[in-house]
Motif scaffolding. Structure first.
Motif, PDB file in Angstrom:
ATOM      1  N   LYS A 124       0.964  -1.116   0.084  1.00 27.70           N
ATOM      2  CA  LYS A 124       0.039  -0.092   0.028  1.00 27.70           C
ATOM      3  C   LYS A 124       0.706   1.227   0.109  1.00 27.70           C
ATOM      4  N   LYS A 125       1.883   1.178   0.939  1.00 22.73           N
ATOM      5  CA  LYS A 125       2.840   2.205   0.698  1.00 22.73           C
ATOM      6  C   LYS A 125       3.769   2.566  -0.807  1.00 22.73           C
ATOM      7  N   ALA A 126       4.191   1.295  -1.086  1.00 28.00           N
ATOM      8  CA  ALA A 126       5.154   1.215  -2.295  1.00 28.00           C
ATOM      9  C   ALA A 126       4.352   1.451  -3.476  1.00 28.00           C
ATOM     10  N   ALA A 127       3.058   1.389  -3.858  1.00 25.14           N
ATOM     11  CA  ALA A 127       2.256   1.585  -4.891  1.00 25.14           C
ATOM     12  C   ALA A 127       1.974   3.019  -5.425  1.00 25.14           C
ATOM     13  N   ASN A 128       2.308   3.812  -4.237  1.00 25.65           N
ATOM     14  CA  ASN A 128       1.845   5.224  -4.636  1.00 25.65           C
ATOM     15  C   ASN A 128       3.267   6.244  -4.765  1.00 25.65           C
ATOM     16  N   PRO A 129       3.665   6.406  -5.895  1.00 27.34           N
ATOM     17  CA  PRO A 129       4.953   7.210  -6.164  1.00 27.34           C
ATOM     18  C   PRO A 129       4.967   8.477  -6.052  1.00 27.34           C
ATOM     19  N   ALA A 145      11.645   9.150   1.543  1.00 26.66           N
ATOM     20  CA  ALA A 145      11.761   8.786   0.293  1.00 26.66           C
ATOM     21  C   ALA A 145      10.512   8.283  -0.290  1.00 26.66           C
ATOM     22  N   GLN A 146      10.437   8.076  -1.447  1.00 32.04           N
ATOM     23  CA  GLN A 146       9.173   7.773  -2.590  1.00 32.04           C
ATOM     24  C   GLN A 146       9.775   6.292  -3.169  1.00 32.04           C
TER      25      GLN A 146
END
Length: 172
Positions: free
Chosen positions: A72-77, A109-110
């Motif tokens: 859920k965090k990693a999916a939104n750049p 970070a993103q």
């Protein structure tokens, strides 16, 4: 003074204040690389390279499985995350273990890569995320060693603001 040996052998990751203990197999922190530009001029017998900025910062996390909250965090750049990589720095000398202190890396970070995995029979899935880092701070034993914020033009090493005059000259 005798030989001093420091050892860092394990760590934990926190993202937006939540512990992700046991979820990552490996973390690769950014390498702070100075960009250097060649300078040559009449009258100089040679050329020199002079500091001209900091190269982009990238981190990597190798996950040991699929976790919903990670994805859920990693999916939104477009959203940044506040990360901590926390470890215990052990100190050894001729008399054995002489101390232990916190070693903490703070990052903003993103996620820039969303791994969906490599699946193999009877093997754990392989997933590795890449992150774009815009802020990093290293604190060892409560002492800030370095702090770098590329968006705010802040670069402090051992308490010395290396860009204070630069910011003043730019009027920021």
């Amino acid at each position: 003074m005798g030989l001093e040996i420091n050892r860092l052998t394990n760590a934990n990751i926190y993202v937006d204040g939540n512990s992700w203990l046991g979820r990552a197999e490996e973390v690769t922190l950014p390498v702070i690389t100075s960009k250097m530009s060649e300078h040559k001029a009449l009258g100089m017998v040679g050329m020199v390279e002079l500091f001209s900025g900091i190269d982009k910062l990238e981190a990597r996390i190798k996950w040991n499985s699929v976790y919903k909250d990670v994805f859920k965090k990693a999916a939104n750049p477009t959203k940044t995350v506040q990360m901590q990589v926390r470890a215990s720095l052990e100190n050894y000398g001729s008399e054995g273990k002489t101390g232990e202190s916190a070693c903490v890396v703070y990052m903003t970070a993103q996620f820039k890569a969303l791994p969906l995995g490599t699946f193999k029979q009877n093997e754990n899935v392989e997933l590795e995320s890449a992150l774009n880092v815009t802020y990093i701070k290293l604190v060892v034993g409560g002492e800030t060693i370095l702090e770098l914020d590329v968006l705010a033009n802040i670069y402090t090493v051992d308490g010395v603001d290396l860009l204070a005059t630069y910011r003043a000259n730019l009027g920021i």
